[in-house]
Design an enzyme around this catalytic site. Structure first.
Site, PDB file in Angstrom:
ATOM      1  N   GLY A  31     -77.293 -47.231  28.243  1.00 38.31           N
ATOM      2  CA  GLY A  31     -78.566 -47.325  27.547  1.00 38.31           C
ATOM      3  C   GLY A  31     -79.506 -46.251  28.047  1.00 38.31           C
ATOM      4  O   GLY A  31     -79.322 -45.706  29.139  1.00 38.31           O
ATOM      5  N   GLN A  83     -87.373 -42.077  29.715  1.00 39.11           N
ATOM      6  CA  GLN A  83     -86.425 -41.548  30.701  1.00 39.11           C
ATOM      7  C   GLN A  83     -86.073 -40.083  30.441  1.00 39.11           C
ATOM      8  O   GLN A  83     -85.444 -39.448  31.276  1.00 39.11           O
ATOM      9  CB  GLN A  83     -85.151 -42.386  30.724  1.00 39.11           C
ATOM     10  CG  GLN A  83     -85.362 -43.771  31.301  1.00 39.11           C
ATOM     11  CD  GLN A  83     -84.071 -44.549  31.328  1.00 39.11           C
ATOM     12  OE1 GLN A  83     -83.654 -45.102  30.322  1.00 39.11           O
ATOM     13  NE2 GLN A  83     -83.439 -44.561  32.487  1.00 39.11           N
ATOM     14  N   CYS A 108     -79.665 -48.087  37.018  1.00 36.17           N
ATOM     15  CA  CYS A 108     -80.551 -47.395  36.088  1.00 36.17           C
ATOM     16  C   CYS A 108     -80.422 -45.897  36.315  1.00 36.17           C
ATOM     17  O   CYS A 108     -80.420 -45.438  37.463  1.00 36.17           O
ATOM     18  CB  CYS A 108     -81.996 -47.854  36.312  1.00 36.17           C
ATOM     19  SG  CYS A 108     -83.191 -47.053  35.224  1.00 36.17           S
ATOM     20  N   LEU A 109     -80.332 -45.136  35.221  1.00 33.15           N
ATOM     21  CA  LEU A 109     -80.185 -43.681  35.337  1.00 33.15           C
ATOM     22  C   LEU A 109     -81.390 -43.035  36.019  1.00 33.15           C
ATOM     23  O   LEU A 109     -81.270 -41.957  36.587  1.00 33.15           O
ATOM     24  CB  LEU A 109     -79.961 -43.063  33.954  1.00 33.15           C
ATOM     25  CG  LEU A 109     -78.662 -43.477  33.247  1.00 33.15           C
ATOM     26  CD1 LEU A 109     -78.620 -42.920  31.826  1.00 33.15           C
ATOM     27  CD2 LEU A 109     -77.448 -43.019  34.045  1.00 33.15           C
ATOM     28  N   HIS A 134     -83.192 -54.473  29.323  1.00 35.87           N
ATOM     29  CA  HIS A 134     -83.463 -53.438  30.333  1.00 35.87           C
ATOM     30  C   HIS A 134     -84.184 -52.258  29.661  1.00 35.87           C
ATOM     31  O   HIS A 134     -85.181 -51.749  30.182  1.00 35.87           O
ATOM     32  CB  HIS A 134     -82.141 -52.993  30.975  1.00 35.87           C
ATOM     33  CG  HIS A 134     -82.273 -51.906  31.989  1.00 35.87           C
ATOM     34  ND1 HIS A 134     -82.042 -52.111  33.327  1.00 35.87           N
ATOM     35  CD2 HIS A 134     -82.596 -50.591  31.872  1.00 35.87           C
ATOM     36  CE1 HIS A 134     -82.211 -50.967  33.982  1.00 35.87           C
ATOM     37  NE2 HIS A 134     -82.556 -50.026  33.115  1.00 35.87           N
ATOM     38  N   GLU A 135     -83.675 -51.828  28.505  1.00 33.63           N
ATOM     39  CA  GLU A 135     -84.281 -50.674  27.821  1.00 33.63           C
ATOM     40  C   GLU A 135     -85.661 -51.014  27.256  1.00 33.63           C
ATOM     41  O   GLU A 135     -86.576 -50.192  27.319  1.00 33.63           O
ATOM     42  CB  GLU A 135     -83.353 -50.145  26.725  1.00 33.63           C
ATOM     43  CG  GLU A 135     -82.013 -49.646  27.234  1.00 33.63           C
ATOM     44  CD  GLU A 135     -82.074 -48.705  28.430  1.00 33.63           C
ATOM     45  OE1 GLU A 135     -83.034 -47.910  28.556  1.00 33.63           O
ATOM     46  OE2 GLU A 135     -81.149 -48.766  29.267  1.00 33.63           O
ATOM     47  N   HIS A 184     -88.243 -50.687  29.841  1.00 32.69           N
ATOM     48  CA  HIS A 184     -88.674 -49.293  30.036  1.00 32.69           C
ATOM     49  C   HIS A 184     -89.823 -48.943  29.096  1.00 32.69           C
ATOM     50  O   HIS A 184     -90.756 -48.237  29.490  1.00 32.69           O
ATOM     51  CB  HIS A 184     -87.517 -48.321  29.764  1.00 32.69           C
ATOM     52  CG  HIS A 184     -86.669 -48.016  30.954  1.00 32.69           C
ATOM     53  ND1 HIS A 184     -87.150 -47.381  32.077  1.00 32.69           N
ATOM     54  CD2 HIS A 184     -85.356 -48.245  31.186  1.00 32.69           C
ATOM     55  CE1 HIS A 184     -86.168 -47.232  32.954  1.00 32.69           C
ATOM     56  NE2 HIS A 184     -85.062 -47.756  32.440  1.00 32.69           N
TER      57      HIS A 184
END
Length: 170
Positions: A46, A51, A90-91, A132-133, A136
């Site tokens: 995701g 991000q 997480c990226l 999660h996204e 963000h």
């Protein structure tokens, strides 16, 4: 399409509430395409627009496994249910993994890249990735939800145990 640089914590954009998308144009389509390319290149499941430095309410989720990519523009959570604790990464937080409690079920309303509305229900890992996204997009980062930090070696041990039980290799 282009692979963009992933913004890492503590960049301020990651903690901003993102703006609603009002123009459904070529620029939005390019953003979604770039996000997909960036997510795949980073081996993620995701990615949210902040991000990659864009403070707009756009996120994608792709679990692979032959599933379609979920593109979420202006997503809104309309229902949740259940609860489970699983490990997340997480990226924007390379090398950080932790146990996070999230709903097992989610229903969202969102828009497609052309502006049309849709509703989606998801469970388990897919629900977790979607939530999660969406976090963000609201400036909420997963590190604030970690119950217990997990060392990456715990993954390796778990995978080795699974391999031994199944008698195979991944």
């Amino acid at each position: 399409m282009a692979i963009r640089e992933i913004v890492k914590y503590p960049a301020p954009i990651l903690e901003q509430k993102c703006k609603e998308v009002v123009k459904f144009d070529r620029k939005l389509a390019t953003l979604l395409d770039d996000m997909y390319e960036t997510m795949v290149a980073a081996d993620g499941v995701g990615l949210a627009a902040p991000q990659i430095g864009e403070a707009v309410r756009v996120a994608i989720v792709d679990l692979g496994e032959g599933e379609d990519v979920i593109e979420m523009v202006n997503p809104v959570v309309t229902a949740i249910g259940g609860s489970e604790v699983e490990v997340e990464g997480c990226l924007s937080f390379p090398g950080l993994y932790g146990e996070v409690e999230r709903p097992f079920f989610v229903r969202i309303e969102a828009q497609e890249r052309d502006g049309s509305l849709y509703e989606l229900e998801a469970e388990d890992y897919e629900a977790r990735a979607i939530l999660h996204e969406i976090d963000h997009l609201n400036g909420v980062l997963f590190d604030s939800k970690i119950i217990r930090v997990v060392d990456p070696s715990e993954f390796e041990e778990a995978n080795e145990e699974t391999d031994q039980k199944e008698g195979g290799h991944q």
